[in-house]
Scaffold this motif. Sequence first.
Motif, PDB file in Angstrom:
ATOM      1  N   PRO A   1     -53.820 -40.428 -27.791  1.00 21.67           N
ATOM      2  CA  PRO A   1     -54.836 -40.941 -28.709  1.00 21.67           C
ATOM      3  C   PRO A   1     -55.476 -39.833 -29.535  1.00 21.67           C
ATOM      4  O   PRO A   1     -55.776 -38.748 -29.019  1.00 21.67           O
ATOM      5  CB  PRO A   1     -55.864 -41.580 -27.765  1.00 21.67           C
ATOM      6  N   VAL A   2     -55.666 -40.105 -30.810  1.00 22.02           N
ATOM      7  CA  VAL A   2     -56.331 -39.199 -31.733  1.00 22.02           C
ATOM      8  C   VAL A   2     -57.534 -39.936 -32.311  1.00 22.02           C
ATOM      9  O   VAL A   2     -57.386 -41.040 -32.848  1.00 22.02           O
ATOM     10  CB  VAL A   2     -55.384 -38.755 -32.865  1.00 22.02           C
ATOM     11  N   ALA A   3     -58.715 -39.332 -32.196  1.00 21.58           N
ATOM     12  CA  ALA A   3     -59.951 -40.005 -32.606  1.00 21.58           C
ATOM     13  C   ALA A   3     -60.500 -39.386 -33.880  1.00 21.58           C
ATOM     14  O   ALA A   3     -60.773 -38.176 -33.920  1.00 21.58           O
ATOM     15  CB  ALA A   3     -60.987 -39.919 -31.491  1.00 21.58           C
ATOM     16  N   LEU A   4     -60.663 -40.189 -34.930  1.00 18.95           N
ATOM     17  CA  LEU A   4     -61.327 -39.738 -36.142  1.00 18.95           C
ATOM     18  C   LEU A   4     -62.831 -39.897 -35.961  1.00 18.95           C
ATOM     19  O   LEU A   4     -63.311 -41.003 -35.685  1.00 18.95           O
ATOM     20  CB  LEU A   4     -60.860 -40.545 -37.354  1.00 18.95           C
ATOM     21  N   VAL A   5     -63.572 -38.806 -36.106  1.00 13.98           N
ATOM     22  CA  VAL A   5     -65.029 -38.831 -35.925  1.00 13.98           C
ATOM     23  C   VAL A   5     -65.697 -38.176 -37.122  1.00 13.98           C
ATOM     24  O   VAL A   5     -65.154 -37.249 -37.730  1.00 13.98           O
ATOM     25  CB  VAL A   5     -65.449 -38.117 -34.621  1.00 13.98           C
ATOM     26  N   ARG A   6     -66.882 -38.648 -37.453  1.00 17.60           N
ATOM     27  CA  ARG A   6     -67.636 -38.071 -38.562  1.00 17.60           C
ATOM     28  C   ARG A   6     -68.411 -36.830 -38.134  1.00 17.60           C
ATOM     29  O   ARG A   6     -68.594 -35.900 -38.893  1.00 17.60           O
ATOM     30  CB  ARG A   6     -68.641 -39.098 -39.117  1.00 17.60           C
ATOM     31  N   ASN A   7     -68.894 -36.841 -36.910  1.00 13.60           N
ATOM     32  CA  ASN A   7     -69.835 -35.835 -36.434  1.00 13.60           C
ATOM     33  C   ASN A   7     -69.138 -34.865 -35.478  1.00 13.60           C
ATOM     34  O   ASN A   7     -68.638 -35.280 -34.431  1.00 13.60           O
ATOM     35  CB  ASN A   7     -70.996 -36.543 -35.728  1.00 13.60           C
ATOM     36  N   PRO A   8     -69.110 -33.571 -35.786  1.00 10.08           N
ATOM     37  CA  PRO A   8     -68.486 -32.610 -34.871  1.00 10.08           C
ATOM     38  C   PRO A   8     -69.107 -32.617 -33.471  1.00 10.08           C
ATOM     39  O   PRO A   8     -68.438 -32.250 -32.501  1.00 10.08           O
ATOM     40  CB  PRO A   8     -68.703 -31.258 -35.567  1.00 10.08           C
ATOM     41  N   ASP A   9     -70.361 -33.037 -33.371  1.00 11.89           N
ATOM     42  CA  ASP A   9     -71.012 -33.094 -32.062  1.00 11.89           C
ATOM     43  C   ASP A   9     -70.357 -34.107 -31.134  1.00 11.89           C
ATOM     44  O   ASP A   9     -70.594 -34.093 -29.926  1.00 11.89           O
ATOM     45  CB  ASP A   9     -72.494 -33.434 -32.219  1.00 11.89           C
ATOM     46  N   HIS A  10     -69.557 -35.004 -31.680  1.00 16.01           N
ATOM     47  CA  HIS A  10     -68.913 -36.051 -30.874  1.00 16.01           C
ATOM     48  C   HIS A  10     -67.563 -35.610 -30.300  1.00 16.01           C
ATOM     49  O   HIS A  10     -66.963 -36.349 -29.515  1.00 16.01           O
ATOM     50  CB  HIS A  10     -68.720 -37.304 -31.720  1.00 16.01           C
ATOM     51  N   GLU A  11     -67.110 -34.431 -30.676  1.00 17.42           N
ATOM     52  CA  GLU A  11     -65.802 -33.984 -30.209  1.00 17.42           C
ATOM     53  C   GLU A  11     -65.750 -33.868 -28.688  1.00 17.42           C
ATOM     54  O   GLU A  11     -64.742 -34.195 -28.064  1.00 17.42           O
ATOM     55  CB  GLU A  11     -65.445 -32.639 -30.845  1.00 17.42           C
ATOM     56  N   ARG A  12     -66.840 -33.417 -28.079  1.00 13.11           N
ATOM     57  CA  ARG A  12     -66.853 -33.242 -26.621  1.00 13.11           C
ATOM     58  C   ARG A  12     -66.629 -34.570 -25.910  1.00 13.11           C
ATOM     59  O   ARG A  12     -65.871 -34.646 -24.936  1.00 13.11           O
ATOM     60  CB  ARG A  12     -68.173 -32.621 -26.175  1.00 13.11           C
TER      61      ARG A  12
ATOM     62  N   PRO B   1     -59.863 -35.051 -30.881  1.00 11.13           N
ATOM     63  CA  PRO B   1     -60.739 -35.384 -32.009  1.00 11.13           C
ATOM     64  C   PRO B   1     -60.285 -34.728 -33.304  1.00 11.13           C
ATOM     65  O   PRO B   1     -59.774 -33.607 -33.301  1.00 11.13           O
ATOM     66  CB  PRO B   1     -62.091 -34.816 -31.561  1.00 11.13           C
ATOM     67  N   VAL B   2     -60.470 -35.454 -34.395  1.00 11.83           N
ATOM     68  CA  VAL B   2     -60.272 -34.908 -35.739  1.00 11.83           C
ATOM     69  C   VAL B   2     -61.504 -35.278 -36.545  1.00 11.83           C
ATOM     70  O   VAL B   2     -61.839 -36.468 -36.661  1.00 11.83           O
ATOM     71  CB  VAL B   2     -59.011 -35.477 -36.419  1.00 11.83           C
ATOM     72  N   VAL B   3     -62.193 -34.290 -37.070  1.00 10.51           N
ATOM     73  CA  VAL B   3     -63.406 -34.559 -37.850  1.00 10.51           C
ATOM     74  C   VAL B   3     -62.997 -34.973 -39.255  1.00 10.51           C
ATOM     75  O   VAL B   3     -62.397 -34.188 -40.003  1.00 10.51           O
ATOM     76  CB  VAL B   3     -64.328 -33.325 -37.888  1.00 10.51           C
ATOM     77  N   LEU B   4     -63.304 -36.219 -39.596  1.00  8.80           N
ATOM     78  CA  LEU B   4     -62.938 -36.769 -40.902  1.00  8.80           C
ATOM     79  C   LEU B   4     -63.844 -37.953 -41.189  1.00  8.80           C
ATOM     80  O   LEU B   4     -63.973 -38.859 -40.373  1.00  8.80           O
ATOM     81  CB  LEU B   4     -61.469 -37.194 -40.908  1.00  8.80           C
ATOM     82  N   ASP B   5     -64.482 -37.919 -42.341  1.00 13.04           N
ATOM     83  CA  ASP B   5     -65.419 -38.970 -42.740  1.00 13.04           C
ATOM     84  C   ASP B   5     -64.721 -39.913 -43.722  1.00 13.04           C
ATOM     85  O   ASP B   5     -64.395 -39.523 -44.847  1.00 13.04           O
ATOM     86  CB  ASP B   5     -66.648 -38.333 -43.394  1.00 13.04           C
ATOM     87  N   LEU B   6     -64.481 -41.143 -43.291  1.00 14.49           N
ATOM     88  CA  LEU B   6     -63.777 -42.097 -44.155  1.00 14.49           C
ATOM     89  C   LEU B   6     -64.546 -42.427 -45.422  1.00 14.49           C
ATOM     90  O   LEU B   6     -63.951 -42.873 -46.405  1.00 14.49           O
ATOM     91  CB  LEU B   6     -63.489 -43.390 -43.383  1.00 14.49           C
ATOM     92  N   GLU B   7     -65.859 -42.225 -45.418  1.00 12.68           N
ATOM     93  CA  GLU B   7     -66.646 -42.528 -46.609  1.00 12.68           C
ATOM     94  C   GLU B   7     -66.471 -41.483 -47.707  1.00 12.68           C
ATOM     95  O   GLU B   7     -66.775 -41.766 -48.873  1.00 12.68           O
ATOM     96  CB  GLU B   7     -68.116 -42.663 -46.250  1.00 12.68           C
ATOM     97  N   SER B   8     -66.010 -40.298 -47.352  1.00 14.09           N
ATOM     98  CA  SER B   8     -65.836 -39.246 -48.360  1.00 14.09           C
ATOM     99  C   SER B   8     -64.393 -38.759 -48.464  1.00 14.09           C
ATOM    100  O   SER B   8     -64.047 -38.043 -49.403  1.00 14.09           O
ATOM    101  CB  SER B   8     -66.751 -38.053 -48.049  1.00 14.09           C
ATOM    102  N   ALA B   9     -63.542 -39.151 -47.519  1.00 14.21           N
ATOM    103  CA  ALA B   9     -62.154 -38.674 -47.507  1.00 14.21           C
ATOM    104  C   ALA B   9     -61.323 -39.377 -48.579  1.00 14.21           C
ATOM    105  O   ALA B   9     -61.604 -40.506 -48.989  1.00 14.21           O
ATOM    106  CB  ALA B   9     -61.534 -38.909 -46.133  1.00 14.21           C
TER     107      ALA B   9
END
Length: 220
Positions: free
Chosen positions: A27-38, A47-55
């Motif tokens: 599983p690969v998780a797209l997250v907006r907030n780097p704090d959520h990687e843990r 985790p992959v930090v990527l914001d769908l609203e700006s990507a």
Amino acid sequence: MRVVIAGGHGQIALLLEKRLADAGHDPVALVRNPDHERDVHAVGATPVVLDLESASVTDVTHVLRGADAVVFAAGAGPGSTAERKETVDRAGAVLLADAASAAGVARYVMVSSMGTEKADPTSDDVFQVYLRAKAAADADLRGRSDLVWTIVRPGRLTDDSPTGHVTVGASLPSGSIPRADVADVLLSVLESPAPDRRQFDVVAGETPVRDAVASLISLG
């Protein structure tokens, strides 16, 4: 399978990620907030930090290359504005589908909601805007012939313990379902070819999850 999950820090997404990892998937998780990687790492996902609203489509396509499936489990969330229902719940889902097509990822699983067809077409109420956004995202996905899609429409979500039993159907009366049971349904959908290009409602019930998902082939 390598499964990329948009909204990867959401409650259902984290539950699904753990189930995927425990089953030997990637599983690969797209997250907006780097704090959520843990939190994502803790359940066995990448985790992959990527914001769908700006990507851009190109940004998302790059992440999706080599994936076997994508899951849209993102949402603007309670308390968000009507504008974000549009930019996340509709536009984010469409962006993910565009990127999946560009990356050659045929399998798309949408976490939607029961009752979207009952949305008031003129109301400014935020919940009605949310229902319209979800309905539009679902309609866009149903119109894509290049994607093998499944639209899962759970009833009212609860944090109750999972039961492992559900009721599925093309159209069901209103009901509730634990988030953990929704995650089990999503896992079963991803591991089964039965519900391809199908939309179904799901609530708490008496049928074991895998049996319920297997029965969906009869709905076609």
